[in-house]
Scaffold this motif. Structure first.
Motif, mmCIF file in Angstrom:
data_model
loop_
_atom_site.group_PDB
_atom_site.id
_atom_site.type_symbol
_atom_site.label_atom_id
_atom_site.label_comp_id
_atom_site.label_asym_id
_atom_site.label_seq_id
_atom_site.Cartn_x
_atom_site.Cartn_y
_atom_site.Cartn_z
ATOM 1 N N GLY A 154 -26.069 -88.246 -21.338
ATOM 2 C CA GLY A 154 -25.897 -87.188 -20.036
ATOM 3 C C GLY A 154 -25.749 -85.626 -19.755
ATOM 4 O O GLY A 154 -26.442 -85.333 -19.913
ATOM 5 N N GLU A 155 -25.083 -85.238 -21.150
ATOM 6 C CA GLU A 155 -25.428 -84.059 -22.642
ATOM 7 C C GLU A 155 -26.386 -83.521 -23.170
ATOM 8 O O GLU A 155 -27.098 -82.630 -22.869
ATOM 9 N N VAL A 156 -26.864 -85.127 -23.249
ATOM 10 C CA VAL A 156 -28.409 -85.319 -24.333
ATOM 11 C C VAL A 156 -29.149 -84.359 -23.068
ATOM 12 O O VAL A 156 -30.090 -83.514 -23.520
ATOM 13 N N ALA A 157 -29.674 -84.988 -22.150
ATOM 14 C CA ALA A 157 -30.352 -84.729 -20.866
ATOM 15 C C ALA A 157 -29.756 -82.999 -20.923
ATOM 16 O O ALA A 157 -30.920 -82.360 -19.705
ATOM 17 N N ILE A 158 -29.124 -82.709 -20.154
ATOM 18 C CA ILE A 158 -28.849 -81.014 -19.626
ATOM 19 C C ILE A 158 -28.992 -80.461 -20.914
ATOM 20 O O ILE A 158 -30.080 -79.205 -20.304
ATOM 21 N N GLY A 159 -28.204 -80.735 -21.759
ATOM 22 C CA GLY A 159 -29.135 -80.003 -23.112
ATOM 23 C C GLY A 159 -30.412 -79.158 -23.316
ATOM 24 O O GLY A 159 -31.092 -78.396 -23.199
ATOM 25 N N LEU A 160 -31.331 -80.412 -22.769
ATOM 26 C CA LEU A 160 -32.808 -80.941 -23.548
ATOM 27 C C LEU A 160 -33.236 -80.078 -21.875
ATOM 28 O O LEU A 160 -34.365 -79.065 -22.095
ATOM 29 N N CYS A 161 -32.580 -80.189 -20.477
ATOM 30 C CA CYS A 161 -32.873 -79.093 -19.913
ATOM 31 C C CYS A 161 -32.198 -77.386 -19.695
ATOM 32 O O CYS A 161 -33.912 -77.027 -19.306
ATOM 33 N N PHE A 162 -31.766 -77.041 -20.381
ATOM 34 C CA PHE A 162 -31.699 -76.570 -20.481
ATOM 35 C C PHE A 162 -32.475 -75.681 -21.567
ATOM 36 O O PHE A 162 -32.992 -74.281 -21.475
ATOM 37 N N ALA A 163 -32.313 -75.588 -22.790
ATOM 38 C CA ALA A 163 -34.320 -75.634 -23.440
ATOM 39 C C ALA A 163 -35.992 -75.542 -23.106
ATOM 40 O O ALA A 163 -35.676 -74.655 -23.502
ATOM 41 N N PHE A 164 -35.763 -76.448 -22.148
ATOM 42 C CA PHE A 164 -37.196 -76.581 -21.359
ATOM 43 C C PHE A 164 -37.471 -75.402 -20.397
ATOM 44 O O PHE A 164 -38.008 -74.831 -20.358
ATOM 45 N N THR A 165 -36.074 -75.502 -20.069
ATOM 46 C CA THR A 165 -36.225 -73.619 -19.155
ATOM 47 C C THR A 165 -36.120 -72.292 -19.720
ATOM 48 O O THR A 165 -37.027 -71.504 -19.324
ATOM 49 N N ILE A 166 -35.536 -72.576 -20.668
ATOM 50 C CA ILE A 166 -35.352 -71.539 -21.688
ATOM 51 C C ILE A 166 -36.981 -71.324 -22.268
ATOM 52 O O ILE A 166 -37.349 -70.365 -22.431
ATOM 53 N N ARG A 167 -37.092 -72.664 -22.253
ATOM 54 C CA ARG A 167 -38.660 -72.335 -23.352
ATOM 55 C C ARG A 167 -39.837 -72.159 -22.810
ATOM 56 O O ARG A 167 -40.865 -71.500 -22.627
ATOM 57 N N LEU A 168 -39.517 -72.676 -21.022
ATOM 58 C CA LEU A 168 -40.435 -71.891 -20.171
ATOM 59 C C LEU A 168 -40.611 -70.354 -19.805
ATOM 60 O O LEU A 168 -41.573 -69.516 -19.621
ATOM 61 N N ALA A 169 -39.139 -69.774 -19.681
ATOM 62 C CA ALA A 169 -39.214 -68.454 -19.807
ATOM 63 C C ALA A 169 -40.064 -68.000 -20.878
ATOM 64 O O ALA A 169 -40.058 -66.613 -21.085
ATOM 65 N N PHE A 170 -40.392 -68.099 -22.066
ATOM 66 C CA PHE A 170 -40.897 -67.673 -23.579
ATOM 67 C C PHE A 170 -42.314 -67.010 -23.407
ATOM 68 O O PHE A 170 -42.683 -67.005 -24.093
ATOM 69 N N VAL A 171 -43.007 -68.688 -22.501
ATOM 70 C CA VAL A 171 -44.310 -68.941 -22.648
ATOM 71 C C VAL A 171 -45.215 -67.531 -22.623
ATOM 72 O O VAL A 171 -46.386 -67.569 -22.746
ATOM 73 N N PRO A 172 -44.618 -67.271 -21.139
ATOM 74 C CA PRO A 172 -45.542 -65.593 -21.357
ATOM 75 C C PRO A 172 -45.042 -64.283 -22.426
ATOM 76 O O PRO A 172 -46.568 -63.642 -22.609
ATOM 77 N N LEU A 173 -43.914 -64.700 -22.932
ATOM 78 C CA LEU A 173 -44.086 -63.607 -23.866
ATOM 79 C C LEU A 173 -44.924 -64.312 -25.428
ATOM 80 O O LEU A 173 -45.125 -63.757 -26.414
ATOM 81 N N GLU A 174 -45.976 -65.258 -25.739
ATOM 82 C CA GLU A 174 -46.146 -65.655 -26.475
ATOM 83 C C GLU A 174 -47.495 -65.663 -26.794
ATOM 84 O O GLU A 174 -48.370 -65.859 -25.644
#
Length: 91
Positions: free
Chosen positions: A71-91
């Motif tokens: 469960g902790e791994v799933a939550i961490g990966l969800c956080f990383a995915f959300t942050i990665r989506l925030a960086f998409v416009p910057l790339e």
């Protein structure tokens, strides 16, 4: 040398470190070289030590601990995915 950590504190530290590591490893840093894995592990350990305040009751079985860690791994990966989506416009 004793750190004075009991089973509940170690469980909380393990769960925090699992979530932070799962969230930090897949994160890209725009315009930067890849970060060494040892640096990410050190950052996750440091942040886990800083954030772990309340002890968590240790699970009764090893299977229950595995479920908590998954469960902790799933939550961490969800956080990383959300942050990665925030960086998409910057790339």
């Amino acid at each position: 040398m004793s750190l004075g950590l009991d089973a509940a504190s170690l469980t909380a530290l393990l769960l925090h470190m699992t979530r932070l590591t799962a969230g930090l490893v897949p994160l890209p840093i725009p315009g930067a070289r890849p970060v060494p894995r040892a640096a990410l592990a050190g950052l996750a350990l440091w942040a886990s030590l800083a954030l772990t305040q309340a002890p968590v009751d240790p699970p009764p079985t090893l299977a229950a601990l595995g479920v908590l860690l998954a469960g902790e791994v799933a939550i961490g990966l969800c956080f990383a995915f959300t942050i990665r989506l925030a960086f998409v416009p910057l790339e």
